[in-house]
Design an enzyme around this catalytic site. Structure first.
Site, mmCIF file in Angstrom:
data_model
loop_
_atom_site.group_PDB
_atom_site.id
_atom_site.type_symbol
_atom_site.label_atom_id
_atom_site.label_comp_id
_atom_site.label_asym_id
_atom_site.label_seq_id
_atom_site.Cartn_x
_atom_site.Cartn_y
_atom_site.Cartn_z
ATOM 1 N N LYS A 1 -8.310 159.716 -46.146
ATOM 2 C CA LYS A 1 -9.632 160.208 -46.553
ATOM 3 C C LYS A 1 -9.547 161.649 -47.032
ATOM 4 C CE LYS A 1 -12.584 157.214 -43.800
ATOM 5 N NZ LYS A 1 -13.555 157.118 -42.730
ATOM 6 N N LYS B 1 -7.974 147.512 -47.673
ATOM 7 C CA LYS B 1 -8.967 146.939 -46.754
ATOM 8 C C LYS B 1 -10.378 147.037 -47.351
ATOM 9 C CE LYS B 1 -10.283 150.837 -44.043
ATOM 10 N NZ LYS B 1 -10.317 151.711 -42.973
ATOM 11 N N LYS C 1 -16.648 150.466 -46.869
ATOM 12 C CA LYS C 1 -17.983 150.820 -47.347
ATOM 13 C C LYS C 1 -17.897 151.737 -48.551
ATOM 14 C CE LYS C 1 -20.177 150.704 -42.833
ATOM 15 N NZ LYS C 1 -20.286 151.540 -41.658
HETATM 16 P P1 TYM Z 1 -16.388 152.228 -38.904
HETATM 17 O O1 TYM Z 1 -17.807 152.642 -38.843
HETATM 18 O O2 TYM Z 1 -15.593 152.557 -40.124
HETATM 19 O O3 TYM Z 1 -16.262 150.683 -38.673
HETATM 20 C C1 TYM Z 1 -16.895 150.022 -37.576
HETATM 21 C C2 TYM Z 1 -16.004 148.908 -37.065
HETATM 22 O O4 TYM Z 1 -15.675 148.007 -38.137
HETATM 23 C C3 TYM Z 1 -14.266 147.814 -38.191
HETATM 24 N N1 TYM Z 1 -13.855 147.604 -39.594
HETATM 25 C C4 TYM Z 1 -13.132 146.567 -40.022
HETATM 26 N N2 TYM Z 1 -12.631 145.493 -39.367
HETATM 27 C C5 TYM Z 1 -11.955 144.585 -40.115
HETATM 28 N N3 TYM Z 1 -11.759 144.703 -41.454
HETATM 29 C C6 TYM Z 1 -12.233 145.760 -42.145
HETATM 30 N N4 TYM Z 1 -12.051 145.844 -43.457
HETATM 31 C C7 TYM Z 1 -12.966 146.752 -41.429
HETATM 32 N N5 TYM Z 1 -13.586 147.906 -41.784
HETATM 33 C C8 TYM Z 1 -14.117 148.419 -40.643
HETATM 34 C C9 TYM Z 1 -13.679 149.097 -37.626
HETATM 35 O O5 TYM Z 1 -12.367 148.899 -37.158
HETATM 36 C C10 TYM Z 1 -14.648 149.430 -36.529
HETATM 37 O O6 TYM Z 1 -14.320 148.727 -35.349
HETATM 38 N N6 TYM Z 1 -14.094 155.633 -36.006
HETATM 39 C C11 TYM Z 1 -14.895 154.436 -36.026
HETATM 40 C C12 TYM Z 1 -16.217 154.562 -35.286
HETATM 41 C C13 TYM Z 1 -16.129 155.041 -33.884
HETATM 42 C C14 TYM Z 1 -15.690 154.292 -32.759
HETATM 43 C C15 TYM Z 1 -15.879 155.149 -31.641
HETATM 44 C C16 TYM Z 1 -15.157 153.007 -32.600
HETATM 45 C C17 TYM Z 1 -16.544 156.252 -33.437
HETATM 46 N N7 TYM Z 1 -16.391 156.307 -32.087
HETATM 47 C C18 TYM Z 1 -15.535 154.723 -30.349
HETATM 48 C C19 TYM Z 1 -14.827 152.598 -31.304
HETATM 49 C C20 TYM Z 1 -14.999 153.457 -30.205
HETATM 50 C C21 TYM Z 1 -15.233 154.080 -37.456
HETATM 51 O O7 TYM Z 1 -15.285 154.909 -38.345
HETATM 52 O O8 TYM Z 1 -15.606 152.767 -37.623
#
Ligand code: TYM
Length: 323
Positions: free
Chosen positions: A109, A190, A193
């Site tokens: 990023k 992958k 968004k």
């Molecule tokens: P975020 O908001 O990008 O995504 C939320 C969840 O969706 C999963 N995900 C995917 N799984 C499969 N294939 C994909 N293409 C895909 N894109 C996204 C992510 O793995 C995630 O589980 N850093 C995290 C948010 C966060 C978090 C936390 C997660 C903040 N604090 C504490 C767990 C525990 C994030 O940006 O996810």
């Protein structure tokens, strides 16, 4: 089972979020499950204040529509529980600069943005605070969060060694299929968004027509041999994994039932529509009642704060803060 996970309010949820994470959240919900809309994390992106407010409520509506039930679990907003940002500072003084520079997501990023925000660099420490505040045993996430989970475990262990037993060391859990849903147009990247094109991602608000179009246009190879093999057939294997995560068969079992790509795509589109259409319908119902959405968040924050306070104070005291 104490569970914690989070999702950023950075735009409409896509199939990767839903299959990789949210479906697991729904399965794991119990009175000890805490699910967090991580609006502080979203500040690392350049989102306008009104957009952030709208996206936060709309994400809550999506989570409820996907099957999370506030009678069975706690859903809350990160910024409404002040201990997340507070613990994050303490943990920034435990994490090292070196380990943060090794985070793949930061490298990817950060390299796309000139003058990226410092929060993008320290972000994984805030994520560690989210998790450790709740003494989480399990953290259901997609594959892209694996490295952040490892970092969280390392920070917890280092803290415990240096300051005495304070944090539970959590375990990340991934679904058997669709832990990494790929872009439908560029199946070696992958689904995301921010990066994927419209045709590259299925959204939870897509109409049946859109879903059909996106699946039919999904990039595959030309040899029309239905086979699950990520090396030689990433596009097709992605479709098989998506199918498998909804039908609960293995991708190989799904592959065996098809001889032609077209038939597989037709059926997959129908399976997805059956899954997503009711969610979209409920989503618009929830979205119609913003007062109720705000009430749910405030109620969630009260429950979450009660847990987070104890852990924060334990950590602060262990480090020598007077409190
Ligand atoms: P975020 O908001 O990008 O995504 C939320 C969840 O969706 C999963 N995900 C995917 N799984 C499969 N294939 C994909 N293409 C895909 N894109 C996204 C992510 O793995 C995630 O589980 N850093 C995290 C948010 C966060 C978090 C936390 C997660 C903040 N604090 C504490 C767990 C525990 C994030 O940006 O996810």
């Amino acid at each position: 089972m104490r569970v914690l996970s989070g999702i950023q309010p950075s735009g409409t949820m896509h199939l990767g979020n839903y299959l990789g994470a949210i479906k697991q959240w729904v399965r794991a919900q119990n009175p000890e499950a805490y699910y967090c809309i991580v609006d502080l994390h979203a500040l690392t992106l350049d989102i306008s204040p009104t957009q952030l407010q709208e996206q936060t409520l709309s994400l809550l509506a999506e989570l409820l529509a996907s099957g999370l039930d506030v009678e069975e679990c706690t859903i809350f907003l990160q910024s409404q529980v002040s201990y997340h940002a507070q613990l994050s500072w303490l943990l920034e003084c435990v994490a090292t600069y070196g380990e943060l520079t090794r985070m793949t997501q930061f490298k990817e990023k950060g390299s796309r943005q000139e003058g990226f925000r410092a929060g993008l660099f320290t972000y994984p420490v805030l994520m560690a605070s989210d998790i450790l505040l709740y003494d989480a045993q399990e953290v259901p996430v997609g594959d892209d969060q694996r490295q952040h989970l490892e970092l969280t475990r390392n920070i917890a262990e280092r803290f415990n060694n240096r300051y005495g037993e304070t944090f539970k060391v959590p375990r990340g859990v991934q679904p058997p299929s669709a832990a990494r849903v790929m872009d439908l147009q560029e199946p070696t990247n992958k689904m995301s968004k921010s990066v994927s094109s419209d045709l590259g991602k299925v959204l939870l608000t897509d109409s049946p027509k859109d879903i059909e179009k996106k699946i039919k246009k999904a990039v595959t190879d030309n040899d029309n041999d239905v086979h699950y093999d990520w090396e030689t057939k990433p596009g097709l294997s992605n479709l098989l994994e998506i199918y498998s995560s909804i039908s609960s068969e293995t991708p190989q079992q799904v592959a065996q039932r098809y001889e032609r790509y077209g038939d597989l795509k037709n059926d997959l589109a129908q399976v997805l529509i059956a899954e997503i259409e009711p969610i979209t319908k409920r989503y618009f119902e929830y979205l119609n009642d913003p007062a109720e959405l705000s009430r749910i968040l405030h109620q969630g924050a009260q429950k979450a704060s009660a847990v987070a306070k104890g852990t924060y104070e334990r950590a602060a005291k262990a480090m020598g803060l007077l409190g």
